[in-house]
Scaffold this motif. Structure first.
Motif, PDB file in Angstrom:
ATOM      1  N   GLU A 165      -2.077   5.190  -7.044  1.00 26.57           N
ATOM      2  CA  GLU A 165      -3.115   4.241  -7.459  1.00 26.57           C
ATOM      3  C   GLU A 165      -4.179   4.068  -6.383  1.00 26.57           C
ATOM      4  OE1 GLU A 165      -0.818   0.788  -8.205  1.00 26.57           O
ATOM      5  OE2 GLU A 165       0.011   1.534 -10.101  1.00 26.57           O
ATOM      6  N   ASP A 166      -3.768   4.139  -5.124  1.00 34.43           N
ATOM      7  CA  ASP A 166      -4.670   3.981  -3.981  1.00 34.43           C
ATOM      8  C   ASP A 166      -4.008   4.689  -2.808  1.00 34.43           C
ATOM      9  OD1 ASP A 166      -7.113   2.316  -2.844  1.00 34.43           O
ATOM     10  OD2 ASP A 166      -5.494   2.133  -1.382  1.00 34.43           O
ATOM     11  N   GLU A 196       1.601   1.656  -3.620  1.00 33.91           N
ATOM     12  CA  GLU A 196       0.433   2.153  -4.341  1.00 33.91           C
ATOM     13  C   GLU A 196       0.189   3.630  -4.057  1.00 33.91           C
ATOM     14  OE1 GLU A 196      -2.820  -0.413  -3.371  1.00 33.91           O
ATOM     15  OE2 GLU A 196      -1.966  -2.134  -4.425  1.00 33.91           O
ATOM     16  N   MET A 216      -4.050   4.593   0.723  1.00 31.80           N
ATOM     17  CA  MET A 216      -4.334   4.026   2.039  1.00 31.80           C
ATOM     18  C   MET A 216      -3.747   4.939   3.112  1.00 31.80           C
ATOM     19  SD  MET A 216      -3.093   0.364   3.608  1.00 31.80           S
ATOM     20  CE  MET A 216      -3.559  -0.148   5.261  1.00 31.80           C
ATOM     21  N   PHE A 223     -13.064  10.187  -5.354  1.00 34.58           N
ATOM     22  CA  PHE A 223     -12.476   9.239  -4.424  1.00 34.58           C
ATOM     23  C   PHE A 223     -13.586   8.596  -3.583  1.00 34.58           C
ATOM     24  CE2 PHE A 223      -9.836  12.945  -5.065  1.00 34.58           C
ATOM     25  CZ  PHE A 223      -8.590  12.425  -5.393  1.00 34.58           C
ATOM     26  N   GLU A 224     -13.256   7.462  -2.991  1.00 34.86           N
ATOM     27  CA  GLU A 224     -14.138   6.838  -1.999  1.00 34.86           C
ATOM     28  C   GLU A 224     -13.388   6.696  -0.692  1.00 34.86           C
ATOM     29  OE1 GLU A 224     -16.152   2.532  -0.951  1.00 34.86           O
ATOM     30  OE2 GLU A 224     -15.988   3.084  -3.065  1.00 34.86           O
ATOM     31  N   HIS A 257      -9.927   5.647  -1.882  1.00 34.19           N
ATOM     32  CA  HIS A 257      -9.868   4.498  -2.774  1.00 34.19           C
ATOM     33  C   HIS A 257     -10.716   4.746  -4.026  1.00 34.19           C
ATOM     34  CE1 HIS A 257      -8.198   2.817   0.856  1.00 34.19           C
ATOM     35  NE2 HIS A 257      -9.360   2.928   1.490  1.00 34.19           N
ATOM     36  N   ARG A 258     -10.730   3.743  -4.928  1.00 31.40           N
ATOM     37  CA  ARG A 258     -11.501   3.832  -6.178  1.00 31.40           C
ATOM     38  C   ARG A 258     -11.272   5.188  -6.855  1.00 31.40           C
ATOM     39  NH1 ARG A 258     -16.571   0.163  -6.172  1.00 31.40           N
ATOM     40  NH2 ARG A 258     -16.417  -1.034  -4.250  1.00 31.40           N
ATOM     41  N   LYS A 287       0.822  -1.207   0.000  1.00 31.35           N
ATOM     42  CA  LYS A 287       0.000   0.000   0.000  1.00 31.35           C
ATOM     43  C   LYS A 287       0.861   1.263   0.000  1.00 31.35           C
ATOM     44  CE  LYS A 287      -4.087  -1.749  -0.291  1.00 31.35           C
ATOM     45  NZ  LYS A 287      -4.903  -1.462  -1.491  1.00 31.35           N
ATOM     46  N   GLY A 337      -8.620   5.719   4.207  1.00 31.50           N
ATOM     47  CA  GLY A 337      -7.933   6.071   2.974  1.00 31.50           C
ATOM     48  C   GLY A 337      -8.892   6.530   1.896  1.00 31.50           C
TER      49      GLY A 337
END
Length: 201
Positions: A89-90, A84, A92, A118-119, A109-110, A81, A107
């Motif tokens: 990319e993500d 990433e 976290m 973002f989520e 995400h998506r 993570k 974090g």
């Protein structure tokens, strides 16, 4: 490389046509009681201890909580993570009290940098629930997404049965957009209905 475009209030404004790898994204957010930061090498032990402590509760809601991980697996996770995060990319994030106590995971995400949107996902270790830490963290992360990352949309998706979690979203000013019926399968094999919350710029 820093982006030198500025809004009228002086905040950084990212060119959303640029490669996200070139964005200087801060790796730490601070709130009243929490330090919320990107994962570091060596965080696996703290994450693993919290997951082990909280596994019964996590299994109800988190698809990744099927088995208790080894400490080595948790360390591999935080290193992956971290990579990433650096690759954009993500994003976290790990939550700590200011005395260093690990609180839980969260974090952005998506990620869709083209919008950008973002989520926010989150979990708190069992021994520290009910103290408002998650509400504090989500408010700080949402502000970071809108003010620093120039998000146009931030979502929270949560199991309809997980009232404690969706109440966090509502306390943080997210509005329910709908209910995704039979959107996923829980670890016990039952179909899950997911609430979708959002805030927009």
């Amino acid at each position: 490389a820093s982006v030198d475009r500025r809004t009228r209030d002086g905040a950084a404004e990212y060119d959303m046509g640029m490669d996200p790898l070139l964005m200087d994204i801060p790796e730490l957010i601070e709130s009243e009681r929490l330090v919320i930061r990107a994962p570091h090498i060596g965080d696996g032990a703290a994450v693993n201890a919290a997951v082990r402590e909280s596994i019964a509760e996590l299994r109800q809601w988190m698809p990744w909580a099927k088995e208790i991980p080894t400490q080595e697996e948790s360390e591999a996770l935080v290193r992956r993570k971290q990579a990433e995060f650096m690759a954009r990319e993500d994003l976290m994030l790990l939550m700590f009290l200011k005395d260093g106590t690990f609180v839980g995971g969260t974090g952005l995400h998506r990620i869709d940098w083209a919008v950008p949107k973002f989520e926010i996902g989150y979990w708190v270790r069992t021994s520290l629930t009910g103290r408002g830490y998650m509400t504090e963290a989500v408010k700080a992360i949402a502000a970071f997404a809108f003010d620093t990352l120039r998000a146009r949309r931030v979502e929270i998706r949560v199991d309809d049965r997980n009232a404690r979690s969706w109440r966090v979203a509502e306390r943080c000013g997210f509005h329910q957009e709908g209910l995704l019926r039979h959107d996923a399968i829980a670890l016990d094999g039952t179909l899950r209905n997911m609430r979708v919350y959002s805030r927009i710029a």
